[in-house]
Enzyme design. Structure first.
Site, PDB file in Angstrom:
ATOM      1  N   LYS A  24       0.835  -1.202   0.000  1.00  0.00           N
ATOM      2  CA  LYS A  24       0.000   0.000   0.000  1.00  0.00           C
ATOM      3  C   LYS A  24       0.879   1.266   0.000  1.00  0.00           C
ATOM      4  O   LYS A  24       0.645   2.210  -0.757  1.00  0.00           O
ATOM      5  CB  LYS A  24      -0.874  -0.025   1.264  1.00  0.00           C
ATOM      6  CG  LYS A  24      -2.151   0.740   1.159  1.00  0.00           C
ATOM      7  CD  LYS A  24      -2.990   0.559   2.407  1.00  0.00           C
ATOM      8  CE  LYS A  24      -3.891  -0.667   2.341  1.00  0.00           C
ATOM      9  NZ  LYS A  24      -4.668  -0.857   3.571  1.00  0.00           N
ATOM     10  N   THR A  28     -11.791  -0.762  11.534  1.00  0.00           N
ATOM     11  CA  THR A  28     -12.451  -1.464  12.647  1.00  0.00           C
ATOM     12  C   THR A  28     -13.481  -2.418  12.042  1.00  0.00           C
ATOM     13  O   THR A  28     -14.675  -2.167  12.105  1.00  0.00           O
ATOM     14  CB  THR A  28     -13.140  -0.488  13.619  1.00  0.00           C
ATOM     15  OG1 THR A  28     -14.016   0.372  12.861  1.00  0.00           O
ATOM     16  CG2 THR A  28     -12.149   0.349  14.373  1.00  0.00           C
ATOM     17  N   GLU A  69     -15.462  10.624  10.923  1.00  0.00           N
ATOM     18  CA  GLU A  69     -15.401  10.964   9.511  1.00  0.00           C
ATOM     19  C   GLU A  69     -16.691  10.515   8.834  1.00  0.00           C
ATOM     20  O   GLU A  69     -17.194   9.440   9.126  1.00  0.00           O
ATOM     21  CB  GLU A  69     -14.200  10.207   8.913  1.00  0.00           C
ATOM     22  CG  GLU A  69     -13.994  10.411   7.452  1.00  0.00           C
ATOM     23  CD  GLU A  69     -13.800  11.864   7.114  1.00  0.00           C
ATOM     24  OE1 GLU A  69     -12.936  12.512   7.735  1.00  0.00           O
ATOM     25  OE2 GLU A  69     -14.538  12.360   6.250  1.00  0.00           O
ATOM     26  N   PHE A 101     -31.478   8.655  -0.095  1.00  0.00           N
ATOM     27  CA  PHE A 101     -31.385   7.373   0.624  1.00  0.00           C
ATOM     28  C   PHE A 101     -32.735   6.680   0.765  1.00  0.00           C
ATOM     29  O   PHE A 101     -32.963   5.914   1.684  1.00  0.00           O
ATOM     30  CB  PHE A 101     -30.696   7.549   1.984  1.00  0.00           C
ATOM     31  CG  PHE A 101     -29.205   7.299   1.860  1.00  0.00           C
ATOM     32  CD1 PHE A 101     -28.424   8.142   1.110  1.00  0.00           C
ATOM     33  CD2 PHE A 101     -28.604   6.195   2.452  1.00  0.00           C
ATOM     34  CE1 PHE A 101     -27.070   7.893   0.935  1.00  0.00           C
ATOM     35  CE2 PHE A 101     -27.255   5.937   2.282  1.00  0.00           C
ATOM     36  CZ  PHE A 101     -26.487   6.791   1.525  1.00  0.00           C
ATOM     37  N   GLY A 116     -24.721  -2.316   1.439  1.00  0.00           N
ATOM     38  CA  GLY A 116     -23.564  -3.148   1.755  1.00  0.00           C
ATOM     39  C   GLY A 116     -22.400  -2.237   2.044  1.00  0.00           C
ATOM     40  O   GLY A 116     -22.589  -1.087   2.441  1.00  0.00           O
ATOM     41  N   CYS A 162     -19.054  -0.273   5.858  1.00  0.00           N
ATOM     42  CA  CYS A 162     -19.475   0.579   6.975  1.00  0.00           C
ATOM     43  C   CYS A 162     -20.871   0.256   7.501  1.00  0.00           C
ATOM     44  O   CYS A 162     -21.008  -0.210   8.628  1.00  0.00           O
ATOM     45  CB  CYS A 162     -19.401   2.043   6.559  1.00  0.00           C
ATOM     46  SG  CYS A 162     -17.742   2.494   6.006  1.00  0.00           S
TER      47      CYS A 162
HETATM   48  C1  UGA Z   1     -21.393   5.355   4.449  1.00  0.00           C
HETATM   49  C2  UGA Z   1     -21.983   6.698   4.886  1.00  0.00           C
HETATM   50  O1  UGA Z   1     -22.885   7.161   3.882  1.00  0.00           O
HETATM   51  C3  UGA Z   1     -20.877   7.723   5.093  1.00  0.00           C
HETATM   52  O2  UGA Z   1     -21.412   8.954   5.560  1.00  0.00           O
HETATM   53  C4  UGA Z   1     -19.881   7.170   6.138  1.00  0.00           C
HETATM   54  O3  UGA Z   1     -18.803   8.067   6.348  1.00  0.00           O
HETATM   55  C5  UGA Z   1     -19.349   5.848   5.632  1.00  0.00           C
HETATM   56  O4  UGA Z   1     -20.432   4.918   5.422  1.00  0.00           O
HETATM   57  C6  UGA Z   1     -18.416   5.317   6.661  1.00  0.00           C
HETATM   58  O5  UGA Z   1     -18.851   4.952   7.755  1.00  0.00           O
HETATM   59  O6  UGA Z   1     -17.192   5.354   6.448  1.00  0.00           O
HETATM   60  P1  UGA Z   1     -20.462   4.387   2.144  1.00  0.00           P
HETATM   61  O7  UGA Z   1     -20.240   3.105   2.864  1.00  0.00           O
HETATM   62  O8  UGA Z   1     -19.394   4.921   1.253  1.00  0.00           O
HETATM   63  O9  UGA Z   1     -20.761   5.551   3.193  1.00  0.00           O
HETATM   64  O10 UGA Z   1     -21.756   4.164   1.252  1.00  0.00           O
HETATM   65  P2  UGA Z   1     -23.207   4.826   1.116  1.00  0.00           P
HETATM   66  O11 UGA Z   1     -23.191   5.847   0.056  1.00  0.00           O
HETATM   67  O12 UGA Z   1     -23.727   5.209   2.438  1.00  0.00           O
HETATM   68  O13 UGA Z   1     -24.025   3.574   0.580  1.00  0.00           O
HETATM   69  C7  UGA Z   1     -24.155   2.415   1.395  1.00  0.00           C
HETATM   70  C8  UGA Z   1     -24.983   1.361   0.714  1.00  0.00           C
HETATM   71  O14 UGA Z   1     -26.345   1.737   0.697  1.00  0.00           O
HETATM   72  C9  UGA Z   1     -24.619   1.050  -0.724  1.00  0.00           C
HETATM   73  O15 UGA Z   1     -24.595  -0.361  -0.899  1.00  0.00           O
HETATM   74  C10 UGA Z   1     -25.752   1.676  -1.518  1.00  0.00           C
HETATM   75  O16 UGA Z   1     -25.969   1.018  -2.735  1.00  0.00           O
HETATM   76  C11 UGA Z   1     -26.912   1.504  -0.570  1.00  0.00           C
HETATM   77  N1  UGA Z   1     -28.018   2.464  -0.784  1.00  0.00           N
HETATM   78  C12 UGA Z   1     -27.814   3.791  -0.633  1.00  0.00           C
HETATM   79  C13 UGA Z   1     -29.277   2.001  -1.104  1.00  0.00           C
HETATM   80  O17 UGA Z   1     -29.511   0.781  -1.253  1.00  0.00           O
HETATM   81  N2  UGA Z   1     -30.302   2.900  -1.284  1.00  0.00           N
HETATM   82  C14 UGA Z   1     -30.106   4.225  -1.126  1.00  0.00           C
HETATM   83  O18 UGA Z   1     -31.092   4.987  -1.293  1.00  0.00           O
HETATM   84  C15 UGA Z   1     -28.836   4.685  -0.812  1.00  0.00           C
END
Ligand code: UGA
Length: 433
Positions: free
Chosen positions: A35, A85, A146, A249, A257, A260
């Protein structure tokens, strides 16, 4: 300011590069030699739009360097800890071994007056437990969660929508140091909340739990819609116009998935159990269960479309990443659907613009193809499970000459049912007629 960032995964690599972009002098540190070699050569070790360019620019400016040697953190005034984590292998709890190791190691290199800033997502109570080790070195601890989203990580870090500082009561020094780090965002009027350790830790998991709940809420409505002939996408539009609810959302589909949301809600429930308030978060068990049910629903729709038996059925799976603009397949619904279909005997051809290599590492038995055309050629069923722009923009005419049968399962509700049906396709979405 002189800054060290310990842990150069999704969070740390982006944070280090963005801090350098903001004018700070930054060293990014990680135990993973590959990395560090990649980052030192100006290449992001994972797919994140804009990150390689940013790293390259920061390296050229001389403000950013990377190392595997934690002693290089010496001399920095602020040390961010951004290690992972993950969920423990044998329970729902967060595995804190990397956080604990990083804190133990950095304590050896601290000078009095240094500030250590936890950025990792941790169970509430972790900062309080780790603080004495830092304070014994004459340094201070702050927790600064974050909120960046993969795919938008650079812009979310350079221009966050809020800043949260968890500090000891009255620790003005830490607040001033963090304000100096985030000077650009503060000047731009970014809301800033100064609070205690526990609240800062909870803000992070509460935010992710809320987002997960919002997605599972709309997916629960999709289940009801499926039983009634209603259309969950119109329902989402209609309730989303209520500003108290909001449309974001509320996209029903194969569910959430990633590295996070799933592990954070599970870790949050496990921590609440330990604290004797498990009942308060009992609803998150349903949130998790609803989410996992949607994956099976997609598999069932594929089976339905071919009369029930999947053995030997050629299925093109479009998408493997847990969401578009990412190569991350941690807890990916798309990869899970592909694996379930294969386990039921389907002849699966899976493709993704960026996530084939990461998928192969997790599930080497699946058949991956790079080109979309090769995935859909002779397919009996096409399943769209990650809404990359190129898949959203597909038209029936693009696929019709290639497939064996015109059947498409839209696991993200991003295609227009009328258009596909008018072109002679059997279109099935999730929670829409
Ligand atoms: C998420 C949070 O949105 C961030 O704010 C946070 O910082 C991050 O986790 C973290 O803890 O580090 P992320 O995991 O990048 O971010 O992804 P998201 O954009 O939240 O999407 C999560 C999942 O939800 C994806 O699989 C997405 O396809 C799904 N999703 C999202 C849906 O099925 N429907 C929606 O309307 C929105």
């Amino acid at each position: 300011m002189k800054i060290s960032v310990i842990g150069c995964g999704y969070l740390g690599a982006v944070h280090a590069a963005c801090m350098a972009e903001l004018g700070h002098e930054v060293v990014g540190i990680d135990v993973d030699e590959a990395k560090i070699a990649s980052l030192s050569a100006g290449r992001a070790p994972f797919f994140e739009p804009g990150l390689s360019e940013l790293v390259e620019r920061a390296l050229a400016s001389g403000r950013l360097r990377f190392s595997t040697d934690l002693a290089q953190a010496r001399g920095a005034a602020v040390h961010f800890v951004a290690v992972g984590t993950p969920q423990s292998h044998d329970s729902d709890s967060a595995d804190l071994r990397y956080v604990d190791a990083a804190f133990e190691a950095i304590a050896e290199h601290l000078a009095p007056g240094d500030l250590v800033v936890g950025k990792s997502t941790v169970p509430v109570g972790t900062a309080e437990r780790l603080a004495p080790g830092i304070e014994a070195a004459g340094a201070r601890l702050a927790w600064n969660p974050e909120f960046l989203r993969e795919g938008f990580a650079v812009q979310d870090t350079l221009a966050p929508d809020r800043l949260v500082y968890g500090v000891r009561h009255g620790d003005e020094g830490s607040v001033a140091a963090l304000d100096a780090v985030y000077g650009a965002a503060i000047e731009a009027g970014t809301p800033r909340i100064v609070t205690d350790f526990a609240t800062a830790e909870l803000v992070k998991v509460a935010a992710n739990a809320f987002l997960a709940t919002k997605i599972s809420f709309i997916n629960a409505m999709a289940e009801v819609a499926e039983a009634t002939g209603a259309d969950v996408t119109q329902l989402a539009d209609a309730i989303g116009y209520d500003a108290r609810i909001g449309r974001r959302f509320l996209n029903a589909g194969v569910g959430f998935g990633g590295g996070c949301l799933p592990k954070d809600i599970r870790g949050f429930m496990a921590r609440a159990d330990e604290l004797g308030v498990g009942e308060a978060l009992e609803f998150l068990r349903d949130v998790d269960a609803i989410n996992l049910r949607r994956r099976q629903r997609v598999v069932d729709l594929v089976a339905d479309a071919v009369g029930g038996d999947l053995s030997g059925v050629r299925v093109a799976v479009l998408g493997l990443a847990f969401k578009p603009d990412s190569d991350d397949v941690r807890d990916s619904p798309a990869l899970d659907v592909a694996s379930r279909l294969r386990a039921l005997g389907a002849d699966v051809r899976a493709t993704d613009p960026e996530a084939i290599e990461t998928s192969r590492r997790v599930n080497p038995d699946l058949t991956f193809v790079v080109e979309l055309d090769d995935a859909v050629r002779d397919a009996d069923v096409v399943v769209l499970v990650t809404e990359w722009r190129r898949y959203r923009e597909l038209t029936p005419d693009d696929l019709a000459p290639l497939v064996a049968r015109r059947v498409i399962i839209d696991g993200r509700n991003v295609l227009d049912p009328q258009t596909w049906r008018a072109a002679g396709w059997n279109y099935r979405g999730l929670g829409r007629p």
